[in-house]
Design a protein around this motif. Structure first.
Motif, PDB file in Angstrom:
ATOM      1  N   ILE A  90      -3.565  -0.291   3.106  1.00  0.00           N
ATOM      2  CA  ILE A  90      -2.280   0.041   3.729  1.00  0.00           C
ATOM      3  C   ILE A  90      -2.458   0.256   5.226  1.00  0.00           C
ATOM      4  O   ILE A  90      -1.680  -0.253   6.036  1.00  0.00           O
ATOM      5  CB  ILE A  90      -1.680   1.302   3.067  1.00  0.00           C
ATOM      6  CG1 ILE A  90      -1.201   0.979   1.657  1.00  0.00           C
ATOM      7  CG2 ILE A  90      -0.523   1.853   3.911  1.00  0.00           C
ATOM      8  CD1 ILE A  90      -0.742   2.195   0.877  1.00  0.00           C
ATOM      9  N   GLU A  91      -3.489   0.986   5.586  1.00  0.00           N
ATOM     10  CA  GLU A  91      -3.726   1.269   7.010  1.00  0.00           C
ATOM     11  C   GLU A  91      -4.036  -0.008   7.777  1.00  0.00           C
ATOM     12  O   GLU A  91      -3.527  -0.228   8.875  1.00  0.00           O
ATOM     13  CB  GLU A  91      -4.869   2.263   7.151  1.00  0.00           C
ATOM     14  CG  GLU A  91      -4.944   2.891   8.520  1.00  0.00           C
ATOM     15  CD  GLU A  91      -5.735   4.189   8.514  1.00  0.00           C
ATOM     16  OE1 GLU A  91      -5.550   4.979   9.445  1.00  0.00           O
ATOM     17  OE2 GLU A  91      -6.527   4.405   7.581  1.00  0.00           O
ATOM     18  N   LYS A  92      -4.836  -0.884   7.217  1.00  0.00           N
ATOM     19  CA  LYS A  92      -5.183  -2.133   7.886  1.00  0.00           C
ATOM     20  C   LYS A  92      -3.990  -3.079   7.950  1.00  0.00           C
ATOM     21  O   LYS A  92      -3.816  -3.798   8.928  1.00  0.00           O
ATOM     22  CB  LYS A  92      -6.344  -2.806   7.157  1.00  0.00           C
ATOM     23  CG  LYS A  92      -7.675  -2.083   7.308  1.00  0.00           C
ATOM     24  CD  LYS A  92      -8.773  -2.767   6.503  1.00  0.00           C
ATOM     25  CE  LYS A  92     -10.087  -2.009   6.629  1.00  0.00           C
ATOM     26  NZ  LYS A  92     -11.162  -2.624   5.809  1.00  0.00           N
TER      27      LYS A  92
ATOM     28  N   ASN B 131       3.658  -0.445  -3.048  1.00  0.00           N
ATOM     29  CA  ASN B 131       4.056  -0.447  -4.458  1.00  0.00           C
ATOM     30  C   ASN B 131       2.847  -0.221  -5.365  1.00  0.00           C
ATOM     31  O   ASN B 131       2.926   0.504  -6.366  1.00  0.00           O
ATOM     32  CB  ASN B 131       4.732  -1.775  -4.809  1.00  0.00           C
ATOM     33  CG  ASN B 131       6.096  -1.917  -4.163  1.00  0.00           C
ATOM     34  OD1 ASN B 131       6.744  -0.917  -3.848  1.00  0.00           O
ATOM     35  ND2 ASN B 131       6.541  -3.147  -3.960  1.00  0.00           N
ATOM     36  N   GLU B 132       1.743  -0.846  -5.016  1.00  0.00           N
ATOM     37  CA  GLU B 132       0.517  -0.666  -5.789  1.00  0.00           C
ATOM     38  C   GLU B 132       0.040   0.779  -5.702  1.00  0.00           C
ATOM     39  O   GLU B 132      -0.371   1.383  -6.706  1.00  0.00           O
ATOM     40  CB  GLU B 132      -0.570  -1.611  -5.261  1.00  0.00           C
ATOM     41  CG  GLU B 132      -1.896  -1.499  -6.004  1.00  0.00           C
ATOM     42  CD  GLU B 132      -2.991  -2.353  -5.377  1.00  0.00           C
ATOM     43  OE1 GLU B 132      -4.114  -2.363  -5.929  1.00  0.00           O
ATOM     44  OE2 GLU B 132      -2.735  -2.994  -4.325  1.00  0.00           O
ATOM     45  N   PHE B 133       0.122   1.358  -4.511  1.00  0.00           N
ATOM     46  CA  PHE B 133      -0.336   2.724  -4.293  1.00  0.00           C
ATOM     47  C   PHE B 133       0.434   3.709  -5.157  1.00  0.00           C
ATOM     48  O   PHE B 133      -0.164   4.542  -5.854  1.00  0.00           O
ATOM     49  CB  PHE B 133      -0.198   3.097  -2.818  1.00  0.00           C
ATOM     50  CG  PHE B 133      -0.648   4.495  -2.498  1.00  0.00           C
ATOM     51  CD1 PHE B 133      -1.962   4.751  -2.150  1.00  0.00           C
ATOM     52  CD2 PHE B 133       0.236   5.564  -2.542  1.00  0.00           C
ATOM     53  CE1 PHE B 133      -2.393   6.049  -1.864  1.00  0.00           C
ATOM     54  CE2 PHE B 133      -0.170   6.855  -2.269  1.00  0.00           C
ATOM     55  CZ  PHE B 133      -1.492   7.098  -1.922  1.00  0.00           C
TER      56      PHE B 133
ATOM     57  N   ALA C 188      -0.850   6.085  -8.148  1.00  0.00           N
ATOM     58  CA  ALA C 188      -0.738   7.530  -7.948  1.00  0.00           C
ATOM     59  C   ALA C 188      -0.019   8.189  -9.118  1.00  0.00           C
ATOM     60  O   ALA C 188      -0.426   9.264  -9.584  1.00  0.00           O
ATOM     61  CB  ALA C 188      -0.001   7.817  -6.644  1.00  0.00           C
ATOM     62  N   ARG C 189       1.033   7.558  -9.607  1.00  0.00           N
ATOM     63  CA  ARG C 189       1.787   8.140 -10.727  1.00  0.00           C
ATOM     64  C   ARG C 189       1.006   8.055 -12.036  1.00  0.00           C
ATOM     65  O   ARG C 189       1.242   8.849 -12.952  1.00  0.00           O
ATOM     66  CB  ARG C 189       3.137   7.434 -10.841  1.00  0.00           C
ATOM     67  CG  ARG C 189       4.108   7.865  -9.748  1.00  0.00           C
ATOM     68  CD  ARG C 189       5.354   7.038  -9.684  1.00  0.00           C
ATOM     69  NE  ARG C 189       6.284   7.581  -8.683  1.00  0.00           N
ATOM     70  CZ  ARG C 189       7.329   6.925  -8.193  1.00  0.00           C
ATOM     71  NH1 ARG C 189       7.566   5.674  -8.587  1.00  0.00           N
ATOM     72  NH2 ARG C 189       8.118   7.495  -7.316  1.00  0.00           N
ATOM     73  N   LYS C 190       0.108   7.116 -12.105  1.00  0.00           N
ATOM     74  CA  LYS C 190      -0.742   7.021 -13.297  1.00  0.00           C
ATOM     75  C   LYS C 190      -1.816   8.104 -13.278  1.00  0.00           C
ATOM     76  O   LYS C 190      -2.107   8.733 -14.297  1.00  0.00           O
ATOM     77  CB  LYS C 190      -1.398   5.636 -13.333  1.00  0.00           C
ATOM     78  CG  LYS C 190      -2.292   5.412 -14.552  1.00  0.00           C
ATOM     79  CD  LYS C 190      -2.890   4.016 -14.518  1.00  0.00           C
ATOM     80  CE  LYS C 190      -3.833   3.794 -15.712  1.00  0.00           C
ATOM     81  NZ  LYS C 190      -4.440   2.435 -15.677  1.00  0.00           N
TER      82      LYS C 190
END
Length: 322
Positions: free
Chosen positions: A291-293, A308-310, A314-316
């Motif tokens: 994300i940062e890159k 979206n992947e993050f 995270a919710r998992k």
């Protein structure tokens, strides 16, 4: 030609030295403004234009045309309804507005609307908006006006009647009240933040010591304001950052993950990186690095995909337990 280039370079250099500005809190606006006024906005000029004339071969005549200039200024006129600070001038106030700026953006005044303006006096009887867009507060609802009205009046009263430790204690409580409204949560929370992940951006607030004097009751009120917020704004992220010292990291992280979908898309990157900062997941960290890159590098178009992947991961890892 060289002389013209030199002049242009010096002009641009002057603008670069002057801008961008630091974010300015309500507390700072009240302290540094020459005039604070609530009033009715009348016909703000959206864009000054240069009128040029040129001969048109097509029409066989000299035509007049308007040429927009990015560096032009506009004029905003406000009819005062209430003066909080400064000269009691109830005639129409004229404000010079630097409409050509893009970063930071100029002050915005809604036509035929009502606004609280934080102003600085200039040498030519015109005012300018203090701190550009931070100094123009358009009042969209009665509730918004009542919040700002109360906070401005109470702050000025503190400055007038309190000194020493009594003033510091009163200012502490005033900032907590700022955090209890979604209209002003950023203005209060910014004064409490002296550490990562926000202190590099809000460098002028690093010396603030207000958060070291928070009482147990005030911490509970800040926590309640955070948990009851219906979206994650920059102000709420700053408030969460303050609460990290007093509340459960799990509680804060869960709220940020839960309300990820109710965040302005321009703040999602910062929110994802913030969640990663207070997590201990190598899987999340690897996505956060992408994300940062993607924000700075060649893969900018994939930022939404990584976000979206993050949040899915995270919710998992941190499922909602409520």
């Amino acid at each position: 030609m060289k002389q013209a280039i030199l002049i242009l370079t010096l002009a641009l250099a002057g603008k670069l030295l002057a801008y961008p500005i630091n974010p300015t809190s309500l507390k700072n606006l009240i302290e540094t403004s020459d005039l604070i006024v609530y009033g009715a906005v009348d016909d703000p000029k959206e864009w000054n234009k240069v009128i040029g004339k040129e001969f048109s071969e097509k029409y066989g005549d000299t035509l007049t045309k308007s040429i927009p200039r990015w560096s032009s200024d506009g004029i905003v006129e406000i009819t005062p309804l209430k003066i909080y600070k400064g000269p009691k001038v109830y005639s129409q106030i004229r404000i010079k507005n630097f409409l050509g700026l893009s970063c930071p953006s100029p002050a915005f005044y809604k036509d035929k609307g009502y606004a609280i303006a934080f102003l600085k006096m200039t040498d030519d009887t015109l005012y300018i908006t203090n701190s550009l867009r931070y100094g123009s507060k358009n009042m969209e609802t009665t509730d918004e006006f009542l919040i700002y009205n109360s906070l401005i009046e109470s702050y000025l009263q503190i400055l007038e009647t309190k000194k020493g430790k009594d003033r510091s204690k009163a200012l502490q409580e005033w900032l907590v009240k700022c955090c209890e409204s979604h209209f002003t949560v950023w203005d209060g929370a910014i004064e409490f933040n002296t550490k990562d992940p926000y202190n590099a951006y809000y460098r002028e607030y690093q010396k603030s010591k207000f958060d070291k004097r928070l009482s147990k009751q005030q911490i509970q009120r800040l926590e309640q304001s955070f948990l009851e917020s219906d979206s994650i704004s920059r102000g709420i992220m700053l408030l969460a950052n303050t609460l990290l010292k007093y509340s459960s990291n799990d509680l804060i992280r869960q709220k940020l993950i839960q309300d990820f979908d109710y965040t302005d898309k321009y703040d999602l990157k910062d929110l994802a990186l913030f969640i990663n900062e207070i997590s201990k997941s190598s899987e999340l960290n690897s996505i956060a690095e992408k994300i940062e890159k993607s924000y700075y590098g060649m893969n900018g178009s994939r930022l939404e995909e990584y976000l979206n992947e993050f949040i899915k991961v995270a919710r998992k890892i941190y499922p909602n337990k409520t």
